[in-house]
Design a protein around this motif. Structure first.
Motif, PDB file in Angstrom:
ATOM      1  N   VAL A   1     -38.708  83.615 109.689  1.00 57.01           N
ATOM      2  CA  VAL A   1     -38.949  83.881 108.260  1.00 57.01           C
ATOM      3  C   VAL A   1     -39.793  85.136 108.078  1.00 57.01           C
ATOM      4  N   GLY A   2     -40.829  85.287 108.913  1.00 59.80           N
ATOM      5  CA  GLY A   2     -41.690  86.450 108.790  1.00 59.80           C
ATOM      6  C   GLY A   2     -40.966  87.759 109.076  1.00 59.80           C
ATOM      7  N   VAL A   3     -40.011  87.725 109.989  1.00 55.96           N
ATOM      8  CA  VAL A   3     -39.293  88.950 110.350  1.00 55.96           C
ATOM      9  C   VAL A   3     -38.174  89.258 109.361  1.00 55.96           C
ATOM     10  N   THR A   4     -37.401  88.240 108.981  1.00 53.78           N
ATOM     11  CA  THR A   4     -36.220  88.471 108.151  1.00 53.78           C
ATOM     12  C   THR A   4     -36.492  88.400 106.653  1.00 53.78           C
ATOM     13  N   LYS A   5     -37.631  87.807 106.261  1.00 54.09           N
ATOM     14  CA  LYS A   5     -37.963  87.605 104.842  1.00 54.09           C
ATOM     15  C   LYS A   5     -36.910  86.740 104.146  1.00 54.09           C
ATOM     16  N   GLU A   6     -36.404  85.750 104.876  1.00 50.15           N
ATOM     17  CA  GLU A   6     -35.431  84.805 104.317  1.00 50.15           C
ATOM     18  C   GLU A   6     -35.964  83.369 104.452  1.00 50.15           C
ATOM     19  N   PRO A   7     -37.019  83.045 103.714  1.00 52.84           N
ATOM     20  CA  PRO A   7     -37.641  81.725 103.908  1.00 52.84           C
ATOM     21  C   PRO A   7     -36.738  80.564 103.540  1.00 52.84           C
ATOM     22  N   PHE A   8     -36.039  80.659 102.400  1.00 45.66           N
ATOM     23  CA  PHE A   8     -35.231  79.527 101.959  1.00 45.66           C
ATOM     24  C   PHE A   8     -34.143  79.207 102.979  1.00 45.66           C
ATOM     25  N   PHE A   9     -33.486  80.220 103.500  1.00 47.63           N
ATOM     26  CA  PHE A   9     -32.384  80.011 104.439  1.00 47.63           C
ATOM     27  C   PHE A   9     -32.869  79.355 105.724  1.00 47.63           C
ATOM     28  N   PHE A  10     -33.907  79.909 106.330  1.00 38.36           N
ATOM     29  CA  PHE A  10     -34.343  79.393 107.624  1.00 38.36           C
ATOM     30  C   PHE A  10     -35.024  78.028 107.501  1.00 38.36           C
ATOM     31  N   TYR A  11     -35.775  77.812 106.424  1.00 38.55           N
ATOM     32  CA  TYR A  11     -36.377  76.491 106.244  1.00 38.55           C
ATOM     33  C   TYR A  11     -35.309  75.442 105.943  1.00 38.55           C
ATOM     34  N   ALA A  12     -34.240  75.834 105.243  1.00 41.23           N
ATOM     35  CA  ALA A  12     -33.129  74.912 105.004  1.00 41.23           C
ATOM     36  C   ALA A  12     -32.450  74.552 106.323  1.00 41.23           C
ATOM     37  N   VAL A  13     -32.273  75.540 107.201  1.00 42.64           N
ATOM     38  CA  VAL A  13     -31.684  75.271 108.518  1.00 42.64           C
ATOM     39  C   VAL A  13     -32.572  74.310 109.309  1.00 42.64           C
TER      40      VAL A  13
END
Length: 236
Positions: free
Chosen positions: A194-206
């Motif tokens: 999340v910190g690298v890609t700035k995609e929190p919703f996607f990775f936390y959903a995974v």
């Protein structure tokens, strides 16, 4: 959307290998903790049910402490306080420096918490077994060890399984706490992604889906154990 799912690919362009490695650590931590916690919980239940005042008091104090403390605080105490105490002990006795890993600290902390709650489950199961079972085994000439193995344990598993099943599912979720002591479990690797890609919703959903999948697989396994434990009832 394709770009998002591309982030789960394996190799330098994706985070699939990191998440898989974190999943391996999470599962390994839970699987190592489970038997240790079960054995400790069983021994604590035996101590509580023994009638020996010193054993009952000691077991009650231990379980009260680790049932009352937040799991995260227990983890900090073991990882930092326990490590300092162990280093001082080894320095005095062997003049050596020792340090245990974050994985070991996680196993110790989660085992103590799991055992404290499991002891109450086992204790309730022990008290659900009628005294006539012990008397009948004694009348048949069975020694105490054989009575426990052949008569009590099969019934104990059946009675304790619902409570232990809930504790196992809680343990699976509590493994995420080790991310705060820099162990690269599933949640820590997810936070890095999340910190690298700035995609929190996607990775936390995974991550949520992975934890949910683990719970579903565990439910199937628990169902199989329950059918095995109740095979005698089905025969009747």
């Amino acid at each position: 959307m394709a770009e998002l799912f591309g982030l789960l690919s394996f190799g330098p362009e994706g985070w699939g290998d990191e998440l898989l490695a974190g999943l391996g650590v999470t599962v390994a931590l839970a699987l190592v903790t489970l038997p240790i916690g079960l054995v400790l919980g069983f021994l604590l239940a035996l101590a509580k049910d023994s009638g020996e005042r010193s054993l009952v008091t000691s077991a009650t104090i231990l379980t009260t402490i680790f049932r009352g403390l937040p799991e995260l605080l227990t983890l900090f105490i073991i990882y930092y306080g326990g490590q300092i105490a162990l280093q001082q002990l080894f320095r005095l006795l062997f003049d050596r420096y020792i340090e245990f890993s974050a994985f070991t600290a996680g196993v110790i902390a989660l085992s103590l918490v799991f055992a404290s709650f499991a002891s109450e489950v086992f204790l309730s199961a022990f008290r659900g077994i009628q005294k006539g079972q012990y008397e009948g085994a004694h009348a048949l000439g069975l020694r105490p060890a054989a009575t426990m193995r052949l008569v009590i344990l099969p019934q104990l598993v059946r009675l304790a399984l619902p409570g232990l099943s809930n504790l196992w599912l809680i343990l699976l979720k509590d493994t995420s706490l080790v991310s705060v002591i820099a162990l690269n479990d599933l949640l820590r690797n997810t936070n890095i992604a999340v910190g690298v890609t700035k995609e929190p919703f996607f990775f936390y959903a995974v991550a949520c889906l992975i934890y949910l999948a683990l719970s579903i697989l565990s439910s199937f396994g628990i169902g199989g154990i329950d059918r095995w434990a109740r095979r005698g009832e089905a025969a009747r």
